[in-house]
Each structure stands twice: as structure tokens, then as C-alpha cells.
Design a protein around this motif. Structure first.
Motif, mmCIF file in Angstrom:
data_model
loop_
_atom_site.group_PDB
_atom_site.id
_atom_site.type_symbol
_atom_site.label_atom_id
_atom_site.label_comp_id
_atom_site.label_asym_id
_atom_site.label_seq_id
_atom_site.Cartn_x
_atom_site.Cartn_y
_atom_site.Cartn_z
ATOM 1 N N GLY A 1 0.778 -1.229 0.000
ATOM 2 C CA GLY A 1 0.000 0.000 0.000
ATOM 3 C C GLY A 1 0.808 1.277 0.000
ATOM 4 O O GLY A 1 0.244 2.370 0.052
ATOM 5 N N GLU B 1 -12.024 7.092 3.254
ATOM 6 C CA GLU B 1 -10.566 7.185 3.398
ATOM 7 C C GLU B 1 -10.142 6.918 4.842
ATOM 8 O O GLU B 1 -9.085 6.343 5.090
ATOM 9 N N PHE C 1 -13.878 -0.641 -2.544
ATOM 10 C CA PHE C 1 -13.986 0.809 -2.329
ATOM 11 C C PHE C 1 -15.235 1.382 -2.971
ATOM 12 O O PHE C 1 -15.978 2.149 -2.354
ATOM 13 N N LYS D 1 -0.298 3.435 -4.139
ATOM 14 C CA LYS D 1 -1.733 3.190 -4.170
ATOM 15 C C LYS D 1 -2.259 3.165 -5.604
ATOM 16 O O LYS D 1 -1.659 3.768 -6.499
ATOM 17 N N GLU E 1 -5.335 1.626 -11.725
ATOM 18 C CA GLU E 1 -6.453 1.995 -10.860
ATOM 19 C C GLU E 1 -7.413 0.845 -10.621
ATOM 20 O O GLU E 1 -8.184 0.865 -9.657
ATOM 21 N N LEU F 1 -6.075 -5.000 3.521
ATOM 22 C CA LEU F 1 -5.974 -3.710 2.854
ATOM 23 C C LEU F 1 -6.570 -3.766 1.454
ATOM 24 O O LEU F 1 -7.393 -2.926 1.079
ATOM 25 N N HIS F 2 -6.172 -4.778 0.675
ATOM 26 C CA HIS F 2 -6.621 -4.821 -0.710
ATOM 27 C C HIS F 2 -8.066 -5.292 -0.828
ATOM 28 O O HIS F 2 -8.748 -4.948 -1.790
ATOM 29 N N LEU G 1 -10.136 3.217 5.208
ATOM 30 C CA LEU G 1 -9.032 2.622 4.452
ATOM 31 C C LEU G 1 -7.692 2.869 5.148
ATOM 32 O O LEU G 1 -6.798 2.017 5.115
ATOM 33 N N ARG H 1 -9.820 -2.059 -0.361
ATOM 34 C CA ARG H 1 -9.673 -1.211 -1.553
ATOM 35 C C ARG H 1 -10.500 -1.746 -2.716
ATOM 36 O O ARG H 1 -11.073 -0.981 -3.485
#
Length: 254
Positions: free
Chosen positions: A26, A152, A174, A29, A76, A167-168, A155, A171
Motif C-alpha cells: 500500500g 478514506e 472501495f 496506491k 487503478e 488492505l486490498h 481505508l 480497496r
């Protein structure tokens, strides 16, 4: 005894592995622009051709994308495998929001626990900065920005767990998570006291993480989501009562 020949790794492969680790952990990003090739070469203390080769390999694997005249960026759409038609069904079927809240209970409770246990001073500063931004938008009643800041904030907590899967996963969800938070706040925020209580719950979550109290952090995350769920359920019951009263009124007026 037979010994295997030890191969000297290519410099470009070493650079590629370091960039991969930064993406995985991370530090880089999705959507973030990488420094120019010359700057990366200076940081790694290697030649520019080695950096270029490493970036080309990562681009071939879909981790980096180059934009004409705009530089090189982390892709992205990392984790886009979760952005399938099933997620669109979640959005179009309101009843699924309670299933999503249950999932958030599990995911965010664990994130809060490990963030309180493992977060470094830099992690805590990042979470505090996200909270301060959330506080500013809350005071300004900037709804759109507040929703984005809310996501955010969560996250940043996930990043502080130092668990790359957590974490992923956060994300990758998201887009759905942002829509879910938007839908929740859109229903709750018109009531001023509800908005204040939610913000206070964020403050308690932040405090538990900053004070390195894992169980308190997990409980704060659960209390927050339980409150949101109860408010949404009560609003659903209120809508049902209003619809029933409207139907009765229409029947009586015939």
C-alpha cells in the motif's frame, strides 16, 4: 552432493520486486503516479535502463499503466475482479445492505483490532489526518466530501493493520463501500443528532487505535455499525408505517 548454480539476479528484477512490494503493502496506491524514471534511478542507485525494464515488466503484468505525456501510474483497477454484475445487484436491492453491514462488521472489526495492535506512529498520524479531514467536512456540512473522507478514514485503518489481504480487500470494495456509506448517510444525516452521534463514534474508534487498545477499537467499530444498522431498521419501519397510513387514507377517501 550436488549444488545448484546460484544465479545473479538481474537488477531490473530486483527493482521490480521492490515496486511490487510497495504496491502490495500500500505504499504505492492504485492510481498513484510514480516518480520520473530519472528520479527512481537515483533513489535505487541504478541505471535508467534498469528502471525502465522493471517498469515495462510491471506494465506487461497490468500493475502499471503509462499515459502519453503524463507519466506512469499504478493501475487503478487493481482488485477489479470484485467489480462484477453481482455488486451492481447489491446496489439495486436495498435489503442486501444489511448483509453488507454484517460483512463490514467482520472486516472493519478485524481491521480496527489489528490497527490498534500494529500501527506505527506514521500509521497513526495518517489515520489522524484522515479523521481531521473528516472533521472539517463534517463541520462544513460538505456531504459529498464527507462521504469520501469517511471511506478514506476506514481505508487508513485497514492500511495500519499491515495485513495486505485486509488492505486490498477494502480497496477492492472501495466503490461498493463508498456507495453503501453514501446511501446510509443520505438517510441518516438529515437528522442532526444522528450525524453527531456517528461522528462521535468515529472519534472513539480513532482514540482506541491511537491508544493501542485492540479490543476497544474492535468494539468501537462494532458499536458504530450496530448503531447505523439500528437507525436504518427503524427508518425502514417508519417508512412502512407511513405507507400503510397512506394506503388507509386513500381507501377511506374513495
Amino acid at each position: 552432493m550436488v549444488y545448484k548454480r546460484v544465479k545473479q539476479p538481474r537488477i531490473s528484477d530486483v527493482i521490480m520486486q521492490q515496486l511490487e512490494t510497495m504496491i502490495l503493502e500500500g505504499a504505492l496506491k492504485p492510481g498513484q503516479r510514480l516518480p520520473p524514471e530519472r528520479e527512481l534511478a537515483a533513489q535505487f542507485e541504478v541505471s535508467r535502463p534498469s528502471v525502465r525494464e522493471a517498469m515495462q515488466k510491471l506494465a506487461a503484468r497490468g500493475l502499471l499503466v503509462s499515459r502519453q505525456g503524463g507519466g506512469t501510474f499504478v493501475a487503478e483497477d487493481l482488485g477489479a475482479g470484485l467489480s462484477d454484475p453481482l455488486l451492481e445487484l447489491f446496489k439495486s436491492h436495498p435489503e442486501s445492505q444489511y448483509d453488507l453491514l454484517e460483512f463490514r462488521h467482520a472486516l472493519e472489526g478485524v481491521s480496527a483490532y489489528y490497527a490498534a495492535m500494529r500501527s506505527t506512529p506514521a500509521d497513526k498520524a495518517a489515520i489522524q489526518a484522515c479523521y481531521d479531514q473528516l472533521q472539517r467536512f463534517h463541520e462544513e456540512k460538505a456531504f459529498d466530501k464527507e462521504v469520501a473522507a469517511d471511506v478514506e478514514f476506514h481505508l487508513a485503518i485497514a492500511a495500519a493493520t499491515h495485513n495486505v489481504v485486509l488492505l486490498h480487500m477494502m480497496r477492492a470494495l472501495f466503490t461498493l463501500l463508498r456507495q453503501h456509506i453514501w446511501d446510509n448517510l443520505e438517510q441518516i444525516y438529515p437528522k442532526g443528532e444522528m450525524r453527531s452521534r456517528i461522528h462521535e463514534q468515529h472519534r472513539l474508534l480513532l482514540q482506541a487505535i491511537l491508544e493501542s487498545r485492540p479490543e476497544a477499537a474492535r468494539q468501537a467499530a462494532h458499536d458504530h455499525l450496530a448503531f447505523v444498522e439500528e437507525v436504518l431498521l427503524e427508518q425502514g419501519r417508519e417508512r412502512t408505517r407511513l405507507e400503510r397510513a397512506l394506503r388507509r387514507s386513500n381507501l377511506e377517501s374513495r
